[in-house]
Design a protein around this motif. Structure first.
Motif, short mmCIF file in Angstrom:
data_model
loop_
_atom_site.label_atom_id
_atom_site.label_comp_id
_atom_site.label_asym_id
_atom_site.label_seq_id
_atom_site.Cartn_x
_atom_site.Cartn_y
_atom_site.Cartn_z
N VAL A 136 0.86 -1.17 0.00
CA VAL A 136 0.00 0.00 0.00
C VAL A 136 0.90 1.22 0.00
O VAL A 136 1.50 1.57 1.02
N GLY A 137 1.04 1.88 -1.14
CA GLY A 137 2.00 2.97 -1.26
C GLY A 137 3.39 2.42 -1.03
O GLY A 137 3.85 1.51 -1.72
N SER A 138 4.07 2.94 -0.01
CA SER A 138 5.42 2.46 0.32
C SER A 138 5.43 1.51 1.50
O SER A 138 6.48 1.15 2.01
N ALA A 303 -10.38 4.50 8.03
CA ALA A 303 -9.99 5.24 9.23
C ALA A 303 -8.68 4.71 9.80
O ALA A 303 -7.81 5.47 10.23
N LEU A 304 -8.56 3.38 9.82
CA LEU A 304 -7.32 2.77 10.31
C LEU A 304 -6.13 3.25 9.47
O LEU A 304 -5.09 3.63 10.01
N TRP A 305 -6.32 3.21 8.15
CA TRP A 305 -5.19 3.51 7.29
C TRP A 305 -4.77 4.98 7.38
O TRP A 305 -3.59 5.31 7.21
N ALA A 306 -5.70 5.85 7.71
CA ALA A 306 -5.34 7.25 7.90
C ALA A 306 -4.28 7.40 8.98
O ALA A 306 -3.37 8.23 8.87
N ALA A 307 -4.38 6.57 10.02
CA ALA A 307 -3.38 6.60 11.10
C ALA A 307 -2.14 5.79 10.75
O ALA A 307 -1.01 6.21 11.00
N LEU A 308 -2.34 4.62 10.15
CA LEU A 308 -1.20 3.74 9.87
C LEU A 308 -0.26 4.34 8.84
O LEU A 308 0.96 4.24 8.95
N ALA A 309 -0.83 4.97 7.82
CA ALA A 309 0.02 5.55 6.78
C ALA A 309 0.88 6.68 7.33
O ALA A 309 2.01 6.89 6.88
N GLU A 317 6.47 -3.73 11.41
CA GLU A 317 5.66 -4.65 10.62
C GLU A 317 4.19 -4.37 10.90
O GLU A 317 3.75 -4.40 12.05
N VAL A 318 3.42 -4.12 9.86
CA VAL A 318 1.99 -3.83 10.00
C VAL A 318 1.19 -5.03 9.53
O VAL A 318 1.41 -5.55 8.43
N HIS A 319 0.25 -5.46 10.36
CA HIS A 319 -0.62 -6.58 10.04
C HIS A 319 -2.08 -6.14 10.21
O HIS A 319 -2.40 -5.34 11.08
N GLY A 336 -6.49 0.06 -2.18
CA GLY A 336 -5.85 0.19 -3.48
C GLY A 336 -4.53 -0.54 -3.51
O GLY A 336 -3.56 -0.08 -4.13
N ALA A 337 -4.49 -1.68 -2.83
CA ALA A 337 -3.23 -2.39 -2.65
C ALA A 337 -2.88 -3.19 -3.88
O ALA A 337 -3.74 -3.74 -4.56
N SER A 338 -1.58 -3.28 -4.13
CA SER A 338 -1.10 -4.25 -5.10
C SER A 338 -0.79 -5.52 -4.33
O SER A 338 -0.23 -5.47 -3.24
N THR A 339 -1.22 -6.65 -4.87
CA THR A 339 -1.09 -7.91 -4.16
C THR A 339 0.04 -8.72 -4.77
O THR A 339 0.03 -9.02 -5.96
#
Length: 356
Positions: A136-138, A303-309, A317-319, A336-339
């Motif tokens: 997700v991004g970097s 909402a989670l990703w707003a903080a995690l990013a 390590e993010v899980h 919008g993740a690349s898998t």
């Protein structure tokens, strides 16, 4: 229907979804389907983690020895005794929870295409579906697709809580109840002898003066993992994200509080990491507020990703963890993740109703 009619009448019942769950990737139908459905149910019940929940489930469906042909009323009475409640109380409360937990396991087994021919206790996961590696991004993210209590070798698990930081009973179906249940210390018979997750959180509440009053939304309370330490879990962070509505069984939760709790959990990880050897570096989030809180999964993950990013350090390590593959697909889409190539856990042999 299976609860009411019993295993001996499986062939007479109209069970299209259970029959499809036996072989979700095949259209073949054989005359042995009642045996396969029973195997599926036994496998699902064997995954409930022992204790009162599994015992009550075995009694409820007649899977325990000698109960196969017992009437539904007898099985319900025996299951009610497990929880030391009246038959009527069990019918209105615990029975729904027991059947829901069985259904979640059936859905999960069907969703992963896991085989149900192995004896109870053997690995049943499709290894390539245990987790997914996302970019997700970097930021690299590991997305686990299984119940939260099956996590291994993650330093910190974030557990959603209400603002009173009061844990639900172990037999409940929530993430926090599952972690409390998994962290309990049991004797050789499976009976709970210690409740360290609850006791550790209670001690934190005493020390911080929130025993008789709610904490502010976004508060995060660190606690011991209890028996989960044997799985490599070193801390549980209880995140206050849901506010009970007085006089009801409902809760209020906002995306802002979810983001605040996630940010505080990351800050707490930074504060505590040096106090452990080796330092804490991995943290796992369920979809905060997406259970009883009622947030749509896509709102929670956003909402989670707003903080995690914003708060993820390069060495961290993010899980994320969800129960169902469909929710995992939704999470990946929202981010919008690349898998990459689906990851196989180094512990691949181990291991609602609102899902997610």
């Amino acid at each position: 229907m299976v609860r009411a009619e019993g295993l001996v009448r499986l062939r007479d019942l109209h069970l299209p979804l259970l029959r499809r769950a036996v072989a979700p990737h095949s259209t073949a139908v054989t005359d042995a389907w009642p045996v396969e459905v029973e195997k599926l149910l036994r496998t699902a019940v064997s995954r409930l983690g022992g204790g009162d929940l599994q015992t009550a489930a075995e009694y409820t469906l007649g899977l325990a020895p000698g109960l196969r042909d017992r009437p539904a009323a007898d099985r319900r009475r025996l299951a009610a005794k497990v929880y030391s409640v009246s038959v009527e109380r069990f019918r209105k409360s615990q029975e729904e929870m027991v059947l829901g937990q069985i259904a979640e396991q059936v859905c999960w087994l069907a969703g992963t295409g896991a085989q149900v021919t192995a004896p109870p206790g053997l690995a049943l996961l499709a290894p390539h579906l245990q987790h997914r590696s996302l970019r997700v991004g970097s930021v690299d993210v590991t997305l686990h697709v299984h119940p939260v209590e099956l996590l291994r070798d993650v330093d910190v698990i974030v557990s959603p809580s209400n603002t009173h930081l009061a844990l639900p009973e172990m037999f409940k179906a929530s993430v926090s109840a599952s972690l409390r249940r998994a962290g309990a210390v049991r004797d050789a018979t499976g009976a709970v002898t210690e409740d360290p997750v609850h006791e550790s959180l209670l001690d934190w509440r005493r020390r911080h003066g929130v025993l008789g009053r709610p904490a502010l939304p976004g508060t995060v309370a660190p606690a011991e993992p209890g028996a989960l330490a044997a799985r490599g879990v070193r801390r549980i962070y209880h995140a206050a994200v849901t506010m009970p509505r007085p006089g009801t069984n409902d809760y209020d939760v906002t995306p802002q509080d979810v983001a605040a709790a996630a940010g505080r959990a990351l800050a707490l990880l930074s504060e505590e990491q040096g106090g452990f050897t080796p330092p804490l570096r991995s943290i796992c989030f369920p979809l905060l507020g997406a259970g009883r809180g009622g947030l749509p999964p896509q709102t929670s993950v956003s909402a989670l990703w707003a903080a995690l990013a914003a708060g993820t350090a390069p060495d961290r390590e993010v899980h994320l963890v969800v129960r169902r593959p469909l929710i995992a697909d939704l999470v990946a889409e929202v981010l919008g993740a690349s898998t990459g190539r689906p990851g196989q856990s180094p512990h691949a042999g181990e291991k609602g109703h609102r899902c997610g």
